[in-house]
Design a protein around this motif. Structure first.
Motif, PDB file in Angstrom:
ATOM      1  N   ARG A  48       0.969  -1.148   0.074  1.00  0.00           N
ATOM      2  CA  ARG A  48      -0.148   0.042   0.151  1.00  0.00           C
ATOM      3  C   ARG A  48       0.805   1.167   0.168  1.00  0.00           C
ATOM      4  O   ARG A  48       0.628   2.058  -0.819  1.00  0.00           O
ATOM      5  N   ILE A  51       2.453   1.927  -3.510  1.00  0.00           N
ATOM      6  CA  ILE A  51       1.529   2.218  -4.281  1.00  0.00           C
ATOM      7  C   ILE A  51       1.341   3.703  -4.101  1.00  0.00           C
ATOM      8  O   ILE A  51       1.285   4.628  -5.157  1.00  0.00           O
ATOM      9  N   LYS A  54       4.144   5.803  -5.344  1.00  0.00           N
ATOM     10  CA  LYS A  54       4.466   5.787  -6.908  1.00  0.00           C
ATOM     11  C   LYS A  54       3.337   6.528  -7.554  1.00  0.00           C
ATOM     12  O   LYS A  54       3.679   7.352  -8.432  1.00  0.00           O
ATOM     13  N   LYS A  55       2.101   6.562  -6.974  1.00  0.00           N
ATOM     14  CA  LYS A  55       0.867   7.152  -7.484  1.00  0.00           C
ATOM     15  C   LYS A  55       1.168   8.797  -7.113  1.00  0.00           C
ATOM     16  O   LYS A  55       0.920   9.607  -8.148  1.00  0.00           O
TER      17      LYS A  55
END
Length: 59
Positions: A48, A51, A54-55
């Motif tokens: 999580r 992610i 990266k987002k």
């Protein structure tokens, strides 16, 4: 992506102990399942976080 692969490995490795605990009444298998679930929880949190980073970097 390697953390997700590790997560799948842990789930697959735990399947036999889940079977032993629920269908065989093996208490020690239940302990191993709980330990594996704790590891799964940690891996899921790491994924999580990765992610989200990266987002946010894509913005």
């Amino acid at each position: 992506m390697s953390k997700f692969a590790k997560l799948k490995e842990v789930v697959a490795a735990t399947e036999a102990d889940v079977e032993k605990f629920y269908n065989g009444g093996n208490s020690a298998a239940g302990t191993r399942v709980r330990k594996a679930l704790q590891e799964i929880k940690g891996l899921a949190q790491e994924i999580r976080t990765e992610i989200t980073e990266k987002k946010n970097a894509a913005k």
